[in-house]
Write a protein that holds these residues in place. Sequence first.
Motif, PDB file in Angstrom:
ATOM      1  N   ILE A 159       0.860  -1.182   0.000  1.00  0.00           N
ATOM      2  CA  ILE A 159       0.000   0.000   0.000  1.00  0.00           C
ATOM      3  C   ILE A 159       0.901   1.239   0.000  1.00  0.00           C
ATOM      4  N   ILE A 160       0.616   2.168  -0.906  1.00  0.00           N
ATOM      5  CA  ILE A 160       1.426   3.387  -1.020  1.00  0.00           C
ATOM      6  C   ILE A 160       1.024   4.355   0.081  1.00  0.00           C
ATOM      7  N   SER A 161       1.916   4.601   1.030  1.00  0.00           N
ATOM      8  CA  SER A 161       1.629   5.528   2.130  1.00  0.00           C
ATOM      9  C   SER A 161       2.046   6.954   1.793  1.00  0.00           C
ATOM     10  N   GLY A 162       2.959   7.078   0.854  1.00  0.00           N
ATOM     11  CA  GLY A 162       3.425   8.414   0.507  1.00  0.00           C
ATOM     12  C   GLY A 162       4.216   8.403  -0.787  1.00  0.00           C
ATOM     13  N   LEU A 163       4.414   9.597  -1.340  1.00  0.00           N
ATOM     14  CA  LEU A 163       5.222   9.793  -2.545  1.00  0.00           C
ATOM     15  C   LEU A 163       6.351  10.748  -2.206  1.00  0.00           C
ATOM     16  N   GLY A 164       7.503  10.517  -2.818  1.00  0.00           N
ATOM     17  CA  GLY A 164       8.621  11.401  -2.505  1.00  0.00           C
ATOM     18  C   GLY A 164       9.806  11.169  -3.410  1.00  0.00           C
ATOM     19  N   GLU A 165      10.890  11.876  -3.076  1.00  0.00           N
ATOM     20  CA  GLU A 165      12.153  11.752  -3.792  1.00  0.00           C
ATOM     21  C   GLU A 165      13.247  11.536  -2.763  1.00  0.00           C
ATOM     22  N   ASN A 166      14.430  11.124  -3.234  1.00  0.00           N
ATOM     23  CA  ASN A 166      15.521  10.901  -2.307  1.00  0.00           C
ATOM     24  C   ASN A 166      16.819  11.410  -2.898  1.00  0.00           C
ATOM     25  N   VAL A 167      17.670  11.908  -2.023  1.00  0.00           N
ATOM     26  CA  VAL A 167      18.922  12.521  -2.442  1.00  0.00           C
ATOM     27  C   VAL A 167      19.830  11.532  -3.158  1.00  0.00           C
ATOM     28  N   GLU A 168      19.726  10.245  -2.850  1.00  0.00           N
ATOM     29  CA  GLU A 168      20.597   9.260  -3.495  1.00  0.00           C
ATOM     30  C   GLU A 168      20.122   8.911  -4.900  1.00  0.00           C
ATOM     31  N   TYR A 169      18.925   9.360  -5.274  1.00  0.00           N
ATOM     32  CA  TYR A 169      18.392   9.076  -6.607  1.00  0.00           C
ATOM     33  C   TYR A 169      18.129  10.370  -7.380  1.00  0.00           C
ATOM     34  N   ALA A 170      19.026  11.334  -7.240  1.00  0.00           N
ATOM     35  CA  ALA A 170      18.892  12.550  -8.038  1.00  0.00           C
ATOM     36  C   ALA A 170      18.988  12.231  -9.529  1.00  0.00           C
ATOM     37  N   LYS A 171      19.754  11.191  -9.847  1.00  0.00           N
ATOM     38  CA  LYS A 171      19.851  10.705 -11.231  1.00  0.00           C
ATOM     39  C   LYS A 171      19.739   9.190 -11.173  1.00  0.00           C
ATOM     40  N   LYS A 172      18.726   8.626 -11.832  1.00  0.00           N
ATOM     41  CA  LYS A 172      18.489   7.187 -11.725  1.00  0.00           C
ATOM     42  C   LYS A 172      19.169   6.389 -12.821  1.00  0.00           C
ATOM     43  N   ASN A 173      19.162   6.916 -14.037  1.00  0.00           N
ATOM     44  CA  ASN A 173      19.770   6.210 -15.160  1.00  0.00           C
ATOM     45  C   ASN A 173      20.197   7.227 -16.203  1.00  0.00           C
TER      46      ASN A 173
END
Length: 774
Positions: A159-173
Amino acid sequence: MKLLLKLTRSMKQSIGQWIALVLVVAVGAFFYAGLSTYSNQLRDYTHAYFEKHHLSDLHVYYSKITKDEAALLSKIDGVQRIEGRYTFETTQSFEEDQAALTIHSIPEPNTINTPSLTEGRIPSHAGELLLDAHYAQEHGYHVGDPIRLTMNKHESTFIISGLGENVEYAKKNEIQDHRTEGFAYTTEDTAADIAGGPFYNELLVEAREGYDIGRLGQAIEQQSAHLPCMNQVSKERTFSYSQLSQTIYNNKLMSSVIPLLLFAIAAIILYLAMSRLIDSERHQIGVMKALGVKNRSIMFHYMGYPLLIGIVGSILGCVLANWIFIPFVTTSNARAYALPGITFSISLISFLPPILISSSFGMLACYLSGRRIVSERAAQAMHPKPPKKSKKLLIERVPWIWQRLPYTYKLISRNMMLNKPRALASSIGVIASTALLITAFGTQNALLQVARQAEEVYSYDLKVDYKPGAPTQSVVIPPGVQHSYWLSSYPVAFVQGDELENATLTVTEPGNRLIHFFDRDGQLLNLDDSGVLVPQSYADKYNIEEGDTIHLQFETTEMRHKTVAMKVIQLTSQYSSPAFYCTPAYLEGLGIDYRPASLVVQAEQGADLNTIRNVFEQDERVAGLADRQDLKESAQYIVQQNQFVFVLFILCAAILSFGAMYTISSINIYERNRELATLKVLGYPKNKIYRLIFLENIILTTFAILVALPVGSYAYTFVIQALSSSHQQIPNQLNEWMLLLSVIVAYALTFLSNVLLRRKVTGIHMLAALKGFE
């Protein structure tokens, strides 16, 4: 007040020339304000973003480590804090494709790599996920929605409790594809259920400020030597951090090199225009002196001209940068990186450097040109300069040629030889602007070459990456594969004295037909067992030549800090992600075991690539797959991300060139008013007068182009060297078609300025011009 009115009247009388000079200054201000704003604010934001969310300095990977064992490691000298987490890979299938989702557990409490919430809350109950906001947007997920994921062929619902971003994934690919790749965070209890126990397989380490990460990694390695399958990755080697750091580095160089080049051209044009403007108004200076105007006031009067140009041009350039450049880089940055809340805006401080630089050069030109005339007596200044003595031209000494020349060409030849300084000054501006055109077109072509080489180097259909430590000896190549070759990449450090620089060593078979190597001239190279292929970018920076010996230090856990000496067999041009290459036999000859980790394959003609891909996907040892479409998309992404800036660069180079040609030609006409009026009185046809002036401009442009070709080539090489680094090679060879295109544009701009200046020739008042100096 009267001098101010005269200044206004002078600008009104030569409004075209004034606008051209304003545009010249505006071009430099446009790029300076846009590039410096983007570079500085991206650098400042990322630094603050990393600090706020405590980006980990070191990732340490284990097969299994308990909370108590992790707590013991936190006492090591140099460790600020350590957090353990469990990381696992999942997949999600859709109608047309499949996505990979990396899930991490959230430590309690979480102080390293803390997430940035955009909606909802951090997971607090079993089975809850904090989902990547960009991945959720691509697939239409919202807070409270269920999401089904596959792990080891078993499906689970979260179940999705929240949406967000993370500093370690500023660039994913490479292409920041949010649709096929994402990340999520769950509770430690959920991760423990999936892992089969309360343990971790990854540690996040935050080091004390100023502490050496290499030494810290060694200390952790020694303390946890009893734990199996350990690997370490510093933040400098993580994909996200390295990509963002490279972008900041490139932007810093571009914000220094390109505006500097544009300001230099603008300064030359402004200097030539102001010096010749004052010289052409010596009669008016004499009148002002006769009327009792002080020398200082006269000098300040003329200095107001470039000062006003600098102010108006700089404001115009900065405003246009805020309207055009900043919205583009904001959109481009949003596509390239996930940096929540970042904004770009031009500050008032950005207006000052263009104003100071452009105004300073203009006022300097006024001072150097005007001090001699101002120091003359009023009567002397009011008299025209004595005519120069005319000498026979070299061509006149060959009567059979001179007599056959049309009268127009004789006039042009005499005028140019009689006024050599004026012709030279006119040429300098055209040379500088044409050289800038060559640099602009050459840089754009280099960008396209970088994108093209990515497809030329790699000709495989699929690249299969296997999990670390996975046994690859028993891999069965599926039917339909024509060629397949193993390879492995090792993180290394290039050692030069006391300096260490991160690099990659790729080991593959000498007969690998699916990876190609090229020298600086584009010729194919062969990989053999006698040494290592060195990227040209490293060779340029460290002066490496064929036959030299280099030292590489391995950074893997098994071979940490083992340094080997390697012989350089050849240098290779690698524009994107340069790496050192050697064969397994050569590596084993240095006492290092070779363990293949990836497989590149090429399908037979007519074979179904999707079937081959499915076979590999079913293998649990496979960590990831990439195909030629990924390479094409990556190459296209590079072009798309940089295309707008270089198109603007070319457009601005054209504006500068036009401004130079129009301004210099306009002054030439003004200086020759009396001569042209005389020709009119003598009944010389109007069209022939046009041709007399404009043909002379074409001849000057031709001379300037001949000089600009080597000058532009040198300027292009200088820009490329400034933008290149050991991790980024840019082609420094100019394409002959780019040179031809630059020449065509230079002639086209000369023709355009000639057409716009016809009105000035038509507007010459014969009586006023002939009586001007009486």
